[in-house]
Each structure stands twice: as C-alpha cells, then as structure tokens.
Design a protein around this motif. Structure first.
Motif, short mmCIF file in Angstrom:
data_model
loop_
_atom_site.label_atom_id
_atom_site.label_comp_id
_atom_site.label_asym_id
_atom_site.label_seq_id
_atom_site.Cartn_x
_atom_site.Cartn_y
_atom_site.Cartn_z
N ILE A 125 0.84 -1.21 0.00
CA ILE A 125 0.00 0.00 0.00
C ILE A 125 0.87 1.25 0.00
CG2 ILE A 125 -1.63 1.33 1.40
CD1 ILE A 125 -2.91 -1.31 2.23
N GLU A 126 1.92 1.25 0.80
CA GLU A 126 2.78 2.43 0.87
C GLU A 126 3.50 2.68 -0.45
OE1 GLU A 126 4.91 5.77 1.95
OE2 GLU A 126 3.06 4.88 2.73
N ALA B 133 -6.42 -0.21 -3.29
CA ALA B 133 -7.71 -0.70 -2.80
C ALA B 133 -7.66 -2.20 -2.53
CB ALA B 133 -8.81 -0.39 -3.82
N ARG B 134 -7.02 -2.91 -3.42
CA ARG B 134 -6.88 -4.36 -3.26
C ARG B 134 -6.15 -4.70 -1.96
NH1 ARG B 134 -3.59 -8.58 -5.35
NH2 ARG B 134 -4.75 -10.25 -6.37
N GLY B 135 -5.11 -3.92 -1.64
CA GLY B 135 -4.40 -4.14 -0.39
C GLY B 135 -5.30 -3.92 0.81
N HIS B 136 -6.12 -2.85 0.77
CA HIS B 136 -7.05 -2.61 1.87
C HIS B 136 -8.07 -3.75 1.98
CE1 HIS B 136 -5.69 1.30 3.17
NE2 HIS B 136 -5.70 1.77 1.92
N ILE C 286 -15.85 -5.79 -9.33
CA ILE C 286 -15.76 -7.01 -8.52
C ILE C 286 -14.99 -6.74 -7.23
CG2 ILE C 286 -13.62 -8.05 -9.43
CD1 ILE C 286 -16.97 -9.83 -8.76
N ALA C 287 -14.04 -5.80 -7.29
CA ALA C 287 -13.36 -5.40 -6.06
C ALA C 287 -14.31 -4.61 -5.16
CB ALA C 287 -12.12 -4.57 -6.38
N LEU C 288 -15.18 -3.80 -5.77
CA LEU C 288 -16.18 -3.07 -5.00
C LEU C 288 -17.12 -4.04 -4.29
CD1 LEU C 288 -17.22 -0.24 -4.30
CD2 LEU C 288 -18.70 -0.38 -6.33
N GLY D 237 -12.80 -2.45 4.05
CA GLY D 237 -13.67 -2.08 2.93
C GLY D 237 -13.94 -0.59 2.85
N ASP D 238 -14.05 0.05 4.01
CA ASP D 238 -14.34 1.49 4.00
C ASP D 238 -13.20 2.29 3.39
OD1 ASP D 238 -16.76 1.03 5.16
OD2 ASP D 238 -16.12 1.48 7.21
N ALA D 239 -11.96 1.82 3.59
CA ALA D 239 -10.81 2.50 2.99
C ALA D 239 -10.71 2.20 1.50
CB ALA D 239 -9.52 2.09 3.70
N ALA D 240 -11.11 0.99 1.10
CA ALA D 240 -10.98 0.59 -0.30
C ALA D 240 -12.06 1.22 -1.18
CB ALA D 240 -11.07 -0.94 -0.41
#
Length: 924
Positions: A680-681, A707-710, A744-746, A716-719
């Motif tokens: 993520i970083e 987003a995938r990392g989150h 699909i990630a959503l 989910g709220d961060a992604a």
C-alpha cells in the motif's frame, strides 16, 4: 431429474438439487430402512415390524402403502400417473431402492473407502478416494433413528468404516510426506477413542515422522496409563514395538511402514573458508578449546576479528563434531539494520540437517523444538556470527549436551551468561607485539623486520584492528614496507581510513569502480547477477573482479554468489563513490540496480503466479541482465532472498520506476507473503507521482492495487472510495475489463473478502456483481484481456451464489455455482482463485448447516492449495469456526493451535480478524 439421498448426518433428499419434504418420522424411517438395505429387497413384514416396533396399527399395510406412495411422489415428482416407479420399486413382497451408488451418500462412501488401494505406491490415489469419501460425511449416520434397534447395526458398520477411512487417510498423508497434516488428524482419532491402541499407534507414528520423537513417546506412555487406569490392561504389542523403535531411533521401521527409502544422513558443512594467515590469537584459541562442548560468546568491537577467530577455531575443532557444522550470519550489526529472524535461521538449519521442507513447522517455537530433537544424540558445532542480542540467539541453541555453540557479537550477551551458562571470551585489538606477529605471519619475518621503523608506522596506523592489518597485508605484497608506511603516514584520513584508502588505490580501475559502486546498493547484500548488471561486463569477468575484491579483504562472499561488505568498508566505499563519481554516474548505478531487480521480480512473478498479470515492466535496458527462473519454486525462492534488497531499492528508486515496482511486487506482497503494508505504501508513493505527471492509466491501476491491499486487510471502508475513482476513470476511458475489475473489487469491499457475508451486504453487492459479469463477458474474446475475463467471470459467480442462497433459499444450487467456479479455475491452472472459491464454498456449507461439507471444502484448500504457509491461515480459521459451531472443542483447539503457530512466522493479511476469531494472542 437427479435424486440424492443423504443419511450421513441429518437425513435429507435432494431432487434436481432442491430439498424435498420427507414427511413424518415413520415415513422417513421406511426410506432409511431401504437405504440401510443397500439396494436389497426388504420384505413388507420386516418393515412393518421395525417401523412400529412390534405394535402395528389395525391396518399396517395400508399405512405402509401410503408412506411408500408419498415417498415415491417426493423422489420422482415428474413421474406420470400409473407408470411404474423407477427409484422406490416394488419387488415381490417387499420394496427396494434402485439408485446408482453416487446417489446415496452412504453407498458411495463405503464404495470409495473400500476402493482406496492400500499399497504404498498407490498412496496418492488412496488419498484422493479417501478425501472424496470423507467429504460425504456430514455427521452421525441415521442420527434420527439412533435409538431404534433396526438402525443400530448399520450405524455401527458405517461408523466403523468412517473410523477406518480416517485412519487410512492419516497413513496416506504420511506416505505422501504430509506429516504436518497427518499429526492433527491422528491426534483427533486418538483423543476421540483414548482406549483404542490403533489410533494412538498412528498418532505416535505421525509425530515420529514429523521429527517430534519426544512427543511421540509421551503419547504412547499416555495411552498406556489410560488403559491401565480404566481397564487394567496392557496396550496392544504394536505400541511397545513402536515405542522401542522410537527410543532406538530405528528409522528402518518408519521407512518400512511408510514405504519411503532411507535417506542418507546429511552432514552439513556450512563453515566459511578458514581465514588465511591467521595469527596472534593462540591464547584465545586455547581458551576456546578448554570449553569445547558449551556455549561460547566472543565479544568485541567491529573489525577486531571475532568472525575470523570463531571460524578458525571451528575448523580446528571440526573433527570433534562428526555430525556436521552449521553456520549463520545473524546480521546483528550492519548498515541494513535488520537482524535475521530466528525462525528463518532455524528453517535454514533444519534444511541443512536433511529435514524436508514440508516437515518444517511454521512456528518459531515448533522449529526450535524440532531442531533440538534432530540434534539430540548428535555432535554438531554451530557458529552464530554477528548476533544482535541474547533473544535472537536463544531459540537457536541445542537442548542437550553434545553440541557446541560459538556466538560472535558486539553485544556482551549478559543474558546468555545468566540463563544459559555462556562463557564470555572478550576480544580486544592487538597490542603492538601481536600486530607485528600478525604482519610476520602474513608477509614473512624477513620482509617485515627489514625496516622496523616502517613496520611500526604501519602497526600504529592500523590501531591493532585485524581488519585493517588484513587489508594492508592483502595489498603490501611486492611493495617495500617503507613505501607502504609512507602512504599510510602521510594520508589525510583517519588511521583506519588510511589503511582502506591505501588498499583501494592499489586496485585495478575496474575493481575499484565496482567496489565503490556496489556500496551504493542500499540492501543487505549483492548477488553476482546484480553485480553483472552494475558492472556491464560479462558474468565471468564480473566474477573475476569480485574474486579480486574478496582476495583483498574488501568484500566477503558469505554465501555462494552473495557478497557483503564489512560495515566499515561499506562506509568507506560509499564515501569514495561520492568523491570520485559524479551524480550522473551514481544515479546510473541505482538505475542499473533498480532495473535488474525490477525485471528479475517481473520474471519471477510470471513463473509463480497462477493467473495472468499485466506486463507493466517493459523491456530491460540493454546494459541490464535480469535473472531468469526455471519454475515457480525457483522464482519464489529468489523473491524470498531478494525481497529486502528490492524494498531497499524501492526506497531510493527514481520516480519513474515506482509504478512498475509497485505492480511487479504486488502479487508477492498481496497474494503470497502478505507484506500488504509495504504494498500500500509503495502504491501510494507511485500514485502520487502518476497524478502529478498526468498518467491516467497508471493512476487508475495503482489506486486499484491500493484498494486491493485494503481489501486483503478487510478494510472495505478504505478501499471503497479508491474503487469508485477507479470505476469512474475506467468508464470515462471505455475499458470494460477495468470497469469489471473495479466492480468485482467493489463487491468485495461490501461483502468482505473471506467469511460469511451478511444478507444485506449481498443484496447491496449483487447489482455490482451482475454489471461486472456483463463487462467481463464483453472482454472474453479479447486477445489480451480474455484470460483475465474468464477468471473474473468465475469470480462473479461467488456473489451470485450467495444471492441465490439468501434470496432463493437454494443452498444446493448456490453450492453448485461455486463448484463450477472452482472447476473453471482448476481447469485454467489458477490455484489461487480456486482456493478463494473453495473458501466461499466452505462458508456457504457452514451457513447451510452442513459442517461436514464445510470441513471438506476447507480441508481441500489445505490439501491442494496450502503449499505456501500464508495460504493456510484462512482455511484453518474456517475449520476452527466449523468445529466451534459443532461443539467439537477438541478439534477446534487443535486447529487453533496450528493457526497460532503459523501466525508466529507466516504473515496474515488481516491480523484484526485473526485475533477476533482465535484470541488476542494471535498475530503480530
């Protein structure tokens, strides 16, 4: 329509995949009797006697015919009136079931168990059949009729077959080398039947095969005590025979039972080469030799010669330790500042001692116990070089007498003195006399003493540090002592720096250039392959230059093909680079190192990933020679060894490389080893660059990876806001595949990655899944994105399946959809997404009240997709939840212990969830 009858667990009938009503208790009993008859005709008189337990109503035949008629309508709803029944048939004066064996779980179960071959060479086939059979077992057979006399014999028979299947599965796992999986399975058998010798024999055998001899003996003795206390009996003779074999370490018995070939005893010989021209430490060598079988700690400042003394002594006493010599650089003090993890060192030692990879446990404590078991009765010497502190060393110590350990460290290791009876051997700089002796040993007395004044200048400038003296001796050959002294005396650098500078100036230009350029590498070591990319020369030419640097004591080859600087020399070489190379030249070194590791990591990902990944790295520059890999194992091994180097380079890489590095490293960081924070970083840094430079595709891609990392961390709220930006950008660009991936990630951000999604979450996510499916289908024929679209199409089935489960109440149909997704992924060789689908199947079975089916799905993930330690955590959590829900505390605790041990070394993407499920002591 297909008919299925299930009696292994709650009795149910499925017709066309949907459950049907079976009527009251007596009507169900009729069907159960016919299942128990296994296709044979059951006379009407027997059915009447058993259904009414000898007290039939006035017209029992009419009642029985009514039961049969209703059962026929349930089993064959499409049968035309007045046509003969095909499933529940009349035959003479009785009734029978006419179904294929696979249609009745009990029949197929017995067939598969009976059909599993017992020969050693057929262990793979046996394991497959037994796993298939045990997957049918959802609970106690004919549970509703357990108190009725007619059912007891069949319940006893099926329970016995189930026990046999579990025992044979344990043996098959052992024969396939899966001792880690066999141990908890065998433990469950033993604890379920504490007085049954066969179960305890298997449990002890599995422990022995897993190199846990002490635990195996404890298990056998526990069984003996239980039998004596409960029944006053002695155990089966096989228990005593196995106990004696373990005590005597008669491996031949183990190999005979498991059908494995006895392996040659591995004698590790890991010591580095003995230092050349070692001198002036005779008193210390003698002090070490007075205590050969204990724990020795050599302490002193940097450059004082601790490693040289330890290695020289180890070679000197090696004949005393015929069972091997182990060596590890613990990296306690160095510019990289990251000491080696004890768990990693233990894994290396166990491998060197001949323990197969699959038998090395995941937890550090377990590895320590295994090392001590393997070393018990052996005479092995361990050299633990450059240790950071006592806590790093303590897990690496043998548990019994007979082995010796020598530790080197700048720390005094007082903790080892107090708790582990360590003997401290302090090492100071040479005095003037010792320094002169060292020079005579290396250069010859005639040369050294020919000019005492020059000799004494050299001694003074080196300050008694063996490292400085070694560097001088490596370069002084052929030069008059006076010339060497003059160079050192009139240098403007501090004494040690003068020594390094003099030696450095004697190097050929290509060696001097590589010396200072390699010091710019920010990672812990440099491989030969990376050095080739830095030098721009051929591999043989680069190896020759590296050899020259090691001969000059300016570089050390600690492992074959991996080179390290002493931290003092590295600092000197970096200063030389600052002074002699302009900024463009130094930047070019970083470029070569970054490109080498970027394209090597890209080549690795193409090998170990089981689904297509975008080719975002481009082509390497002509002056860079990245590594190639023959198979996934080699690729993952390289990534494990190179990860610290790659991340160190990512921290200093030019902006233009951040996006490619983030994309290439993402599969390893998010899908395999769960360095999710790192991912993520890195993506955040790269996305900021893409936004600054107006790179729309890169920005969208990097936001998706963030987003995938989150999502991996169940955030989910961060992604979700990141994914909304990705989808909006993809719609604007008209890219169906990107729209689908964002959607699909959503969906995952709403439902959660792993576990049982809530009904309302599925309702919210379902429209997005349908839209994702539509967009994936639009890309199925695309020559570039088609494979990704096929994978995505199968992944959308997971949410659609949960929708069917919640909204239609169709557990069987939902499971069928997920099963199709599993098959699609397996057919495409995409094991990671197959595991994801199986995890969903396990949770769906659990939600549907089918604990047996859930266990089978989670166990299949472990068996087929659990070769990477980090991938075992999610199915273990699933198993824990199923066993807890079923009230099986013993099984739940066994799984919990496995997961917690795994958590001590393997990384997990959602530590909060791990702690919530398993307790606060899990994860880190």
């Amino acid at each position: 329509m297909q008919t299925e009858i299930r009696v292994l667990g709650p009795m149910e009938v499925l017709v066309g995949g949907r459950p049907v009503a079976l009527g009251g208790h007596r009507q169900q009993a009729v069907l159960a009797m016919l299942v128990a008859a296994r296709g044979r005709v059951v006379p009407v008189e027997r059915i009447v006697a058993q259904v009414w337990a000898g007290d039939p109503p006035p017209q029992p035949l009419a009642s029985l015919q009514a039961y049969v008629s209703r059962l026929r309508r349930a089993l064959e709803p499409d049968r035309a009136p007045r046509t003969p029944a095909r499933v529940l048939v009349s035959d003479g004066n009785g009734y029978a079931l006419r179904l294929p064996e696979d249609a009745v779980d009990a029949w197929g179960f017995v067939r598969d168990v009976d059909g599993a071959p017992e020969a050693v060479e057929d262990a793979e086939e046996a394991a497959t059949l037994l796993r298939k059979a045990l997957a049918r077992w959802r609970g106690a057979p004919f549970a509703r009729f357990a108190g009725e006399p007619w059912a007891r014999a069949e319940i006893t028979r099926l329970t016995g077959v189930h026990r046999l299947a579990r025992e044979r599965e344990v043996l098959a796992k052992l024969r396939l080398g899966h001792a880690g999986d066999a141990v908890p399975a065998a433990q469950g058998l033993a604890e379920a039947e504490p007085l049954r010798s066969r179960a305890w024999w298997l449990y002890a055998l599995a422990l022995w095969a897993a190199h846990r001899s002490a635990e195996a003996l404890h298990a056998l003795r526990r069984h003996r005590r239980l039998l004596t206390a409960e029944l006053g009996l002695s155990p089966d003779p096989s228990i005593g025979e196995l106990e004696r074999a373990i005590l005597e370490q008669r491996q031949s018995m183990l190999h005979e039972v498991l059908g494995t070939a006895p392996a040659e005893r591995v004698l590790p010989a890991q010591l580095p080469r003995a230092p050349v021209g070692f001198a002036a430490r005779e008193a210390k060598l003698a002090e070490l030799s007075r205590h050969p079988d204990g724990l020795l700690v050599i302490t002193g400042t940097g450059g004082v010669g601790k490693t040289a003394l330890a290695v020289r002594w180890a070679h000197q006493v090696a004949p005393r330790y015929p069972d091997g010599r182990l060596y590890a650089d613990l990296r306690g003090f160095g510019p990289e500042g990251v000491p080696a993890a004890p768990g990693e060192v233990l894994a290396g030692f166990l491998t060197a001692l001949g323990v197969p990879d699959q038998r090395i446990p995941p937890g550090q404590a377990e590895r320590t116990a295994l090392l001590r078991s393997v070393l018990a009765g052996r005479r092995v010497l361990l050299v633990l070089d450059n240790a950071h502190d006592a806590e790093q060393v303590r897990p690496l110590l043998p548990g019994a007498d007979g082995c010796a350990v020598v530790v080197t460290s700048r720390d005094r290791m007082s903790g080892l003195v107090v708790s582990d009876s360590a003997r401290i051997v302090p090492l100071d700089v040479f005095d003037a006399a010792d320094s002169r002796s060292y020079l005579r040993e290396r250069l010859g007395a005639a040369v050294v003493d020919a000019d005492p004044a020059a000799r004494d200048v050299i001694v003074a400038r080196c300050g008694g540090l063996p490292l400085a003296l070694a560097v001088v001796c490596a370069r002084a050959g052929g030069f008059p002592m006076a010339a060497v002294a003059e160079d050192l005396e009139h240098g403007s650098l501090p004494d040690l720096w003068s020594v390094f500078s003099w030696s450095y100036r004697q190097l050929p230009s290509e060696a001097a250039e590589l010396f200072r350029r390699l010091a710019l590498h920010p990672g812990p070591d440099v491989t030969l392959a990376a050095a080739v990319s830095v030098s721009g020369a051929s591999r043989p030419a680069t190896r020759a230059v590296l050899r020259r640097l090691t001969d000059a004591h300016l570089l050390d080859e600690r492992l074959p093909g991996r080179f390290v600087f002493h931290d003092l020399l590295r600092t000197y070489a970096a200063r030389a680079a600052d002074e002699e190379d302009d900024a463009a030249a130094r930047d070019d070194v970083i470029r070569r190192l970054v490109e080498h590791h970027l394209h090597s990591a890209n080549n690795a990902a193409k090998r170990y990933m089981t689904y297509p990944i975008p080719d975002i790295a481009g082509e390497p520059a002509a002056d860079v020679a990245p590594e190639e890999f023959a198979d996934p194992a080699a690729a993952l091994a390289w990534m494990a060894g190179a990860y610290d180097n790659v991340m160190a380079l990512a921290a200093v890489a030019p902006d233009r490389y951040l996006g490619p590095l983030a994309g290439v490293l993402c599969p390893y960081q998010q899908d395999f080893r769960f360095f999710v924070d790192d991912s993520i970083e890195l993506c955040r840094r790269a996305a900021a660059v893409a936004e600054r430079d107006g790179l729309g595709w890169w920005k969208r891609y990097l936001l998706f990876l963030m987003a995938r990392g989150h999502l991996w961390r169940n955030e989910g709220d961060a992604a979700r806001p990141l994914l909304e930006r990705v989808i909006a950008s993809a719609r604007e660009a008209g890219l169906p595949i990107s729209i689908a991936q964002g959607l699909i990630a959503l969906v995952t951000s709403i439902t959660g990655y792993i576990g049982t999604p809530e009904r309302e979450a599925v309702r919210e996510a379902y429209p997005y899944a349908l839209e994702a499916l539509e967009n994936y289908r639009a890309a199925l024929d695309d020559p570039v994105y088609g494979p990704t679209a096929h994978i995505g199409t199968a992944r959308t089935m997971l949410t659609i399946a949960w929708w069917r489960f919640y909204e239609d109440g169709d557990a069987s149909g939902a499971a069928g959809l997920i099963g199709e997704a599993v098959d699609e992924h397996v057919a495409g060789g995409n094991s990671q997404h197959a595991a994801e689908a199986l995890l969903n199947l396990g949770y769906l079975r659990r939600a549907a009240g089918d604990p047996g089916g859930a266990v089978a799905a989670f166990q299949r993930v472990l068996d087929e997709h659990g070769d990477v330690a980090e991938h075992r955590m999610d199915p273990l959590i699933g198993l824990y939840l199923v066993h807890t829900g079923a009230g099986d505390g013993a099984a739940a605790e066994r799984v919990r212990e496995q997961a917690q041990e795994l958590a001590s070394t393997a990384r997990y993407h959602d530590v909060a969830r791990l702690r919530a499920v398993l307790g606060s002591g899990s994860g880190s």
